[in-house]
Design a protein around this motif. Structure first.
Motif, PDB file in Angstrom:
ATOM      1  N   TYR A 174       5.551  -3.198  48.612  1.00  0.00           N
ATOM      2  CA  TYR A 174       5.338  -3.726  47.267  1.00  0.00           C
ATOM      3  C   TYR A 174       4.852  -2.622  46.332  1.00  0.00           C
ATOM      4  O   TYR A 174       5.335  -2.490  45.194  1.00  0.00           O
ATOM      5  N   HIS A 178       6.412  -1.354  42.779  1.00  0.00           N
ATOM      6  CA  HIS A 178       5.778  -1.799  41.532  1.00  0.00           C
ATOM      7  C   HIS A 178       4.630  -0.907  41.062  1.00  0.00           C
ATOM      8  O   HIS A 178       4.073  -1.155  39.990  1.00  0.00           O
ATOM      9  N   HIS A 190       1.523  -7.048  37.186  1.00  0.00           N
ATOM     10  CA  HIS A 190       1.929  -7.159  38.592  1.00  0.00           C
ATOM     11  C   HIS A 190       2.204  -8.599  38.980  1.00  0.00           C
ATOM     12  O   HIS A 190       1.886  -9.546  38.251  1.00  0.00           O
ATOM     13  N   CYS A 192       0.963 -11.271  41.312  1.00  0.00           N
ATOM     14  CA  CYS A 192      -0.257 -11.549  42.066  1.00  0.00           C
ATOM     15  C   CYS A 192      -0.128 -12.885  42.794  1.00  0.00           C
ATOM     16  O   CYS A 192       0.499 -13.828  42.301  1.00  0.00           O
TER      17      CYS A 192
END
Length: 299
Positions: A174, A178, A190, A192
């Protein structure tokens, strides 16, 4: 007015707990008709209706709810007194009921519970993992285990664990896709993994550094109500999760997860076992506390 018998009150407690005459009768070892007759006799003695009865279900009236609320701690205290008398004469015996979060119960299972059961084979431990912050007295528990900041000031608290912290964690995959957040405000860009509390509200992620504190409700398409599931979702690359460090410790050690914003994640008081100080402490709970202190699990 004839006074209700103790057996009638205990039977009412069982019906209230099971919401079923058939189940309550089975546990009490009496016929369903005998139990129904006893409940009608109790209602007649008190002069109020306690139960709503249909062909499919049983529920409490408002008066029944009031009686249950007042009766539960009284009968619990009676059971504890009888257990203590038996313990003085024959050794520790009875039931110890403790309520806590899933993580708190897991900690007890990994620390003091095995030794307690080995030392006191006649004791029964009833450990209830519950996300709600319950009224331990009102719901018939001897004690609860929660993070120190959630324990009411009028309770006696015994430390169970060292201080801990919540960590923001994500998979390496991830973060490669990102990027790594440098400050809490970066989380707004982001994905979350959000957490739903038992109250229905979403948990706000709390950060602190240099005297500054931040509480963020971060964006995200996925909301879960379990720290364990949040860690699993983070492992699958679904986003950044914010969980108590013990839940992510193994994955962090194996480098399957990476902690981000660690400098913004302060330590908070750890787990505490708590109970009211204005009531008799049952012998089983006293022994449990002694083992907690002797084991070093309470720091």
């Amino acid at each position: 007015m004839s006074k209700p018998t103790l057996s009638d009150l205990q039977a009412f407690m069982m019906v209230a707990a099971r919401r079923s005459f058939a189940q309550a009768a089975g546990e009490l070892g009496v016929s369903r008709s005998a139990l129904s007759h006893a409940m009608r006799g109790l209602e007649s003695a008190l002069g109020v209706r306690l139960l709503h009865r249909t062909t499919r279900s049983v529920s409490l009236t408002e008066a029944g709810e009031r009686l249950l609320t007042r009766l539960r701690p009284v009968l619990t205290d009676l059971d504890r007194a009888l257990d203590d008398v038996a313990a003085d004469d024959k050794g520790l015996r009875g039931t110890l009921r403790i309520n806590g979060s899933e993580g708190a119960i897991r900690h007890l299972l990994q620390s003091v519970v095995p030794r307690y059961l080995a030392m006191y084979p006649d004791m029964e431990l009833d450990l209830v993992a519950d996300g709600r912050l319950v009224d331990v007295v009102g719901e018939g528990f001897d004690a609860g285990v929660r993070l120190g900041e959630a324990v009411h000031k009028d309770m006696i608290a015994v430390r169970v664990s060292e201080d801990l912290r919540f960590l923001a964690v994500a998979s390496p995959r991830y973060l490669r896709r990102h990027g790594v957040p440098a400050v809490p405000d970066d989380l707004r860009a982001h994905r979350c993994i959000r957490q739903r509390l038992p109250s229905g509200k979403r948990y706000r992620w709390e950060f602190a550094r240099y005297g500054q504190t931040f509480a963020i409700d971060p964006p995200g398409a996925l909301t879960l109500d379990s720290n364990t599931l949040m860690v699993e979702a983070a492992l699958d690359g679904l986003g950044i999760a914010y969980v108590p460090e013990p839940y992510a410790r193994e994955a962090l050690a194996r480098k399957r997860l990476v902690a981000v914003l660690s400098d913004w994640c302060p330590f908070i008081p750890g787990l505490f076992l708590y109970f009211p100080g204005n009531r008799h402490i049952p012998a089983g709970l006293q022994a449990f506390i002694q083992l907690l202190r002797a084991s070093g699990s309470c720091g």
